[in-house]
Scaffold this motif. Sequence first.
Motif, PDB file in Angstrom:
ATOM      1  N   MET A   1       0.841  -1.203   0.000  1.00 29.31           N
ATOM      2  CA  MET A   1       0.000   0.000   0.000  1.00 29.31           C
ATOM      3  C   MET A   1       0.870   1.246   0.000  1.00 29.31           C
ATOM      4  O   MET A   1       2.031   1.202   0.367  1.00 29.31           O
ATOM      5  N   ARG A  19      -4.508   6.089   2.316  1.00 30.91           N
ATOM      6  CA  ARG A  19      -5.416   5.043   2.745  1.00 30.91           C
ATOM      7  C   ARG A  19      -6.600   5.657   3.486  1.00 30.91           C
ATOM      8  O   ARG A  19      -6.439   6.618   4.218  1.00 30.91           O
ATOM      9  N   LEU A  30      -8.633   3.979  -1.274  1.00 28.01           N
ATOM     10  CA  LEU A  30      -7.726   5.103  -1.404  1.00 28.01           C
ATOM     11  C   LEU A  30      -8.561   6.350  -1.630  1.00 28.01           C
ATOM     12  O   LEU A  30      -9.528   6.325  -2.398  1.00 28.01           O
TER      13      LEU A  30
END
Length: 287
Positions: A1, A19, A30
Amino acid sequence: MPDAALPLLCPVCCGPLSRAGVGAAAARTLSCASGHSFDAARQGYFNFLVGKGTPFEPDSAAMVEARVNFLSRGHYLPLARAVAAAVVPSLGEHPAVLDSGTGTGHYLRAVLDASAAAGRPAAALGLDISKFALRRAARLNPEALNVVWDVWRPLPLADDSVDAVTVVFAPRNPAEFARVLRPGGRLVVVTPRPGHLNIVADLTGMLGIEESKEDRLGQAMAEHFDTHSAAPVDIPLELSRRDAADLALMGPAGHHSDRESVEARLAGVPEPLQTGARFQVTVFAVR
């Protein structure tokens, strides 16, 4: 991520993406400060192509299946190792890699494994326009961020954000690659050389390789990059007819050929088919 090593940009407003949510939910969404939000598909990839999408034809499910079949048999393992070896020396303190045109993630997997073995595990972004390919990539490289995107558009990455960009049999956007590479970063490009798969190409109707292809690559990059190194990778191949069909269908010929017609052309051809893969791995440095 995404983290400090992989600063993503919103494809709508170009603001920073981060995030959203907490815990497991943070891995699935996202969002940016302007309220644009992107949820992961259940297979684990994100789709950043909003609006009209892309005019380019993505690889089909059949092409992706043929590619997975062929690559899983290890035929191009020497090439994957060569790509990884070209990338690892460029990795810095907070390693980050962009695999542009990641396909099924086969070559990015080799890069991630090599960087981890060198003690420099890298954050990674894999881009492709084929959702069918990215389903496979997300499964193979779950630690990477896998995103549907058209690489001819501005890349969804901040300036100076990655140590290396890899482009294996995929379109090249030199200006954008130069923008996202950090100082001292490297662009690693793989192209076929004349004579590549010539026997299988003749049998199945695959396109041949132009003699001037390498020269044109250098010319296309010259405004933004200098050639740092170039090395051939030659792989002798002994293929079954099934291998040869997968090889033909996993590339551009797969857009206009079907398995039945390709297998008909290969029917009766003695096994194994002996041919050779001829690649060039070129490493570029930003000017």
